[in-house]
Write a protein that holds these residues in place. Structure first.
Motif, PDB file in Angstrom:
ATOM      1  N   SER A   1       0.843  -1.196   0.000  1.00 48.99           N
ATOM      2  CA  SER A   1       0.000   0.000   0.000  1.00 48.99           C
ATOM      3  C   SER A   1       0.878   1.246   0.000  1.00 48.99           C
ATOM      4  O   SER A   1       2.043   1.200   0.399  1.00 48.99           O
ATOM      5  CB  SER A   1      -0.935   0.022   1.207  1.00 48.99           C
ATOM      6  N   ALA A   2       0.294   2.335  -0.466  1.00 50.28           N
ATOM      7  CA  ALA A   2       0.996   3.618  -0.503  1.00 50.28           C
ATOM      8  C   ALA A   2       0.106   4.683   0.099  1.00 50.28           C
ATOM      9  O   ALA A   2      -1.097   4.722  -0.158  1.00 50.28           O
ATOM     10  CB  ALA A   2       1.356   3.990  -1.935  1.00 50.28           C
ATOM     11  N   LYS A   3       0.706   5.542   0.915  1.00 50.18           N
ATOM     12  CA  LYS A   3       0.021   6.715   1.451  1.00 50.18           C
ATOM     13  C   LYS A   3       0.774   7.935   0.957  1.00 50.18           C
ATOM     14  O   LYS A   3       2.000   7.954   0.940  1.00 50.18           O
ATOM     15  CB  LYS A   3       0.040   6.729   2.984  1.00 50.18           C
ATOM     16  N   MET A   4       0.010   8.938   0.560  1.00 49.00           N
ATOM     17  CA  MET A   4       0.643  10.174   0.122  1.00 49.00           C
ATOM     18  C   MET A   4      -0.124  11.346   0.709  1.00 49.00           C
ATOM     19  O   MET A   4      -1.351  11.376   0.677  1.00 49.00           O
ATOM     20  CB  MET A   4       0.661  10.269  -1.402  1.00 49.00           C
ATOM     21  N   LYS A   5       0.628  12.294   1.244  1.00 48.29           N
ATOM     22  CA  LYS A   5       0.027  13.532   1.745  1.00 48.29           C
ATOM     23  C   LYS A   5       0.998  14.669   1.491  1.00 48.29           C
ATOM     24  O   LYS A   5       2.167  14.444   1.162  1.00 48.29           O
ATOM     25  CB  LYS A   5      -0.354  13.414   3.215  1.00 48.29           C
ATOM     26  N   HIS A   6       0.516  15.885   1.643  1.00 48.25           N
ATOM     27  CA  HIS A   6       1.325  17.074   1.406  1.00 48.25           C
ATOM     28  C   HIS A   6       1.799  17.645   2.730  1.00 48.25           C
ATOM     29  O   HIS A   6       1.065  17.645   3.714  1.00 48.25           O
ATOM     30  CB  HIS A   6       0.514  18.140   0.662  1.00 48.25           C
ATOM     31  N   ASP A   7       3.035  18.145   2.741  1.00 45.85           N
ATOM     32  CA  ASP A   7       3.520  18.836   3.934  1.00 45.85           C
ATOM     33  C   ASP A   7       3.269  20.336   3.775  1.00 45.85           C
ATOM     34  O   ASP A   7       2.696  20.781   2.777  1.00 45.85           O
ATOM     35  CB  ASP A   7       4.992  18.507   4.218  1.00 45.85           C
TER      36      ASP A   7
ATOM     37  N   ILE B   1       5.547  10.420   0.898  1.00 50.56           N
ATOM     38  CA  ILE B   1       5.110   9.118   0.419  1.00 50.56           C
ATOM     39  C   ILE B   1       5.561   8.044   1.402  1.00 50.56           C
ATOM     40  O   ILE B   1       6.729   8.018   1.797  1.00 50.56           O
ATOM     41  CB  ILE B   1       5.682   8.818  -0.976  1.00 50.56           C
ATOM     42  N   GLU B   2       4.625   7.176   1.771  1.00 46.07           N
ATOM     43  CA  GLU B   2       4.920   6.049   2.646  1.00 46.07           C
ATOM     44  C   GLU B   2       4.455   4.781   1.938  1.00 46.07           C
ATOM     45  O   GLU B   2       3.282   4.637   1.621  1.00 46.07           O
ATOM     46  CB  GLU B   2       4.185   6.201   3.974  1.00 46.07           C
ATOM     47  N   ILE B   3       5.391   3.885   1.665  1.00 47.03           N
ATOM     48  CA  ILE B   3       5.087   2.597   1.035  1.00 47.03           C
ATOM     49  C   ILE B   3       5.295   1.518   2.089  1.00 47.03           C
ATOM     50  O   ILE B   3       6.335   1.486   2.743  1.00 47.03           O
ATOM     51  CB  ILE B   3       6.019   2.306  -0.161  1.00 47.03           C
ATOM     52  N   ASN B   4       4.307   0.647   2.263  1.00 52.22           N
ATOM     53  CA  ASN B   4       4.416  -0.489   3.177  1.00 52.22           C
ATOM     54  C   ASN B   4       4.076  -1.756   2.420  1.00 52.22           C
ATOM     55  O   ASN B   4       3.089  -1.794   1.685  1.00 52.22           O
ATOM     56  CB  ASN B   4       3.459  -0.327   4.366  1.00 52.22           C
ATOM     57  N   ALA B   5       4.906  -2.767   2.610  1.00 49.24           N
ATOM     58  CA  ALA B   5       4.678  -4.055   1.962  1.00 49.24           C
ATOM     59  C   ALA B   5       4.827  -5.155   3.004  1.00 49.24           C
ATOM     60  O   ALA B   5       5.742  -5.118   3.827  1.00 49.24           O
ATOM     61  CB  ALA B   5       5.679  -4.269   0.841  1.00 49.24           C
ATOM     62  N   SER B   6       3.920  -6.098   2.957  1.00 46.97           N
ATOM     63  CA  SER B   6       4.060  -7.277   3.806  1.00 46.97           C
ATOM     64  C   SER B   6       4.083  -8.510   2.909  1.00 46.97           C
ATOM     65  O   SER B   6       3.491  -8.513   1.827  1.00 46.97           O
ATOM     66  CB  SER B   6       2.922  -7.362   4.828  1.00 46.97           C
ATOM     67  N   ASN B   7       4.788  -9.510   3.352  1.00 49.58           N
ATOM     68  CA  ASN B   7       4.941 -10.780   2.625  1.00 49.58           C
ATOM     69  C   ASN B   7       5.561 -10.603   1.243  1.00 49.58           C
ATOM     70  O   ASN B   7       5.266 -11.363   0.325  1.00 49.58           O
ATOM     71  CB  ASN B   7       3.591 -11.501   2.506  1.00 49.58           C
ATOM     72  N   LEU B   8       6.413  -9.617   1.091  1.00 49.68           N
ATOM     73  CA  LEU B   8       7.105  -9.382  -0.176  1.00 49.68           C
ATOM     74  C   LEU B   8       8.345 -10.270  -0.212  1.00 49.68           C
ATOM     75  O   LEU B   8       9.214 -10.168   0.656  1.00 49.68           O
ATOM     76  CB  LEU B   8       7.497  -7.905  -0.294  1.00 49.68           C
ATOM     77  N   ALA B   9       8.408 -11.148  -1.203  1.00 46.94           N
ATOM     78  CA  ALA B   9       9.542 -12.070  -1.311  1.00 46.94           C
ATOM     79  C   ALA B   9      10.853 -11.291  -1.434  1.00 46.94           C
ATOM     80  O   ALA B   9      10.887 -10.219  -2.036  1.00 46.94           O
ATOM     81  CB  ALA B   9       9.368 -12.964  -2.527  1.00 46.94           C
TER      82      ALA B   9
ATOM     83  N   LEU C   1       9.189   2.131   2.876  1.00 43.63           N
ATOM     84  CA  LEU C   1       9.929   3.299   2.404  1.00 43.63           C
ATOM     85  C   LEU C   1       9.137   4.531   2.787  1.00 43.63           C
ATOM     86  O   LEU C   1       7.929   4.594   2.562  1.00 43.63           O
ATOM     87  CB  LEU C   1      10.097   3.268   0.874  1.00 43.63           C
ATOM     88  N   ASN C   2       9.803   5.491   3.390  1.00 47.16           N
ATOM     89  CA  ASN C   2       9.238   6.813   3.672  1.00 47.16           C
ATOM     90  C   ASN C   2      10.131   7.815   2.966  1.00 47.16           C
ATOM     91  O   ASN C   2      11.334   7.837   3.201  1.00 47.16           O
ATOM     92  CB  ASN C   2       9.206   7.100   5.177  1.00 47.16           C
ATOM     93  N   THR C   3       9.535   8.623   2.110  1.00 43.21           N
ATOM     94  CA  THR C   3      10.324   9.574   1.339  1.00 43.21           C
ATOM     95  C   THR C   3       9.514  10.836   1.069  1.00 43.21           C
ATOM     96  O   THR C   3       8.297  10.847   1.219  1.00 43.21           O
ATOM     97  CB  THR C   3      10.799   8.937   0.008  1.00 43.21           C
ATOM     98  N   THR C   4      10.204  11.879   0.660  1.00 41.31           N
ATOM     99  CA  THR C   4       9.582  13.155   0.317  1.00 41.31           C
ATOM    100  C   THR C   4      10.042  13.545  -1.081  1.00 41.31           C
ATOM    101  O   THR C   4      11.213  13.390  -1.417  1.00 41.31           O
ATOM    102  CB  THR C   4      10.004  14.242   1.315  1.00 41.31           C
ATOM    103  N   THR C   5       9.109  14.043  -1.877  1.00 41.17           N
ATOM    104  CA  THR C   5       9.456  14.507  -3.217  1.00 41.17           C
ATOM    105  C   THR C   5       8.713  15.806  -3.519  1.00 41.17           C
ATOM    106  O   THR C   5       7.562  15.960  -3.129  1.00 41.17           O
ATOM    107  CB  THR C   5       9.143  13.435  -4.289  1.00 41.17           C
ATOM    108  N   PRO C   6       9.368  16.729  -4.214  1.00 47.22           N
ATOM    109  CA  PRO C   6       8.700  17.983  -4.575  1.00 47.22           C
ATOM    110  C   PRO C   6       7.826  17.845  -5.822  1.00 47.22           C
ATOM    111  O   PRO C   6       7.081  18.751  -6.158  1.00 47.22           O
ATOM    112  CB  PRO C   6       9.864  18.937  -4.842  1.00 47.22           C
TER     113      PRO C   6
END
Length: 131
Positions: free
Chosen positions: A37-43, A50-58, A97-102
């Motif tokens: 899943s991915a979450k995105m919000k503005h600062d 952007i926050e990406i979370n994965a479970s059971n990813l080989a 992964l937690n990251t910020t992009t303009p």
């Protein structure tokens, strides 16, 4: 007085949660057990968090052919495709992964790559979403 506090608190929670978009990636034929899943919000500076979370990813070394990293890419309106980082494995079941992009993000996708510092995707695409 108590009712006013509850209404104010409820409105605040609703306002804050409405600023976040959460999207689930479709099931991948490469890693079918993965739930991503991915979450995105503005600062406050109008950057995208952007926050990406994965479970059971080989593990990428278990793919065919084996790879070394999972790289997260964004497709932007004006700046093309950008590498925003690697999914890091916290334990055998979770990666994130937690990251910020303009950049204004239109799509996010994940590839399995041999190197993590690539300028363009060249490996196996795991999954893709649109925002």
């Amino acid at each position: 007085m108590k009712t006013i506090k509850n209404i104010t608190l409820g409105a605040l929670v609703l306002l804050l949660s409405s600023c976040t978009s959460t999207v689930k990636f479709p099931i991948s034929s490469i890693t079918p057990a993965a739930v991503i899943s991915a979450k995105m919000k503005h600062d406050k500076n109008k950057n995208n968090l952007i926050e990406i979370n994965a479970s059971n990813l080989a593990s990428p070394d278990r793919l065919n052919p084996p790879k070394d990293n999972y790289v997260v890419w964004v497709v932007t309106k004006e700046n093309g495709t950008k590498n925003v980082g690697l999914l890091t494995n916290k334990n055998a079941k979770k990666s994130s992964l937690n990251t910020t992009t303009p950049f204004e993000v239109e799509e996010i996708f994940i590839t399995a790559e041999e190197k993590g510092n690539l300028s363009y995707p060249s490996g196996i695409e795991i999954s893709r979403i649109n925002f």
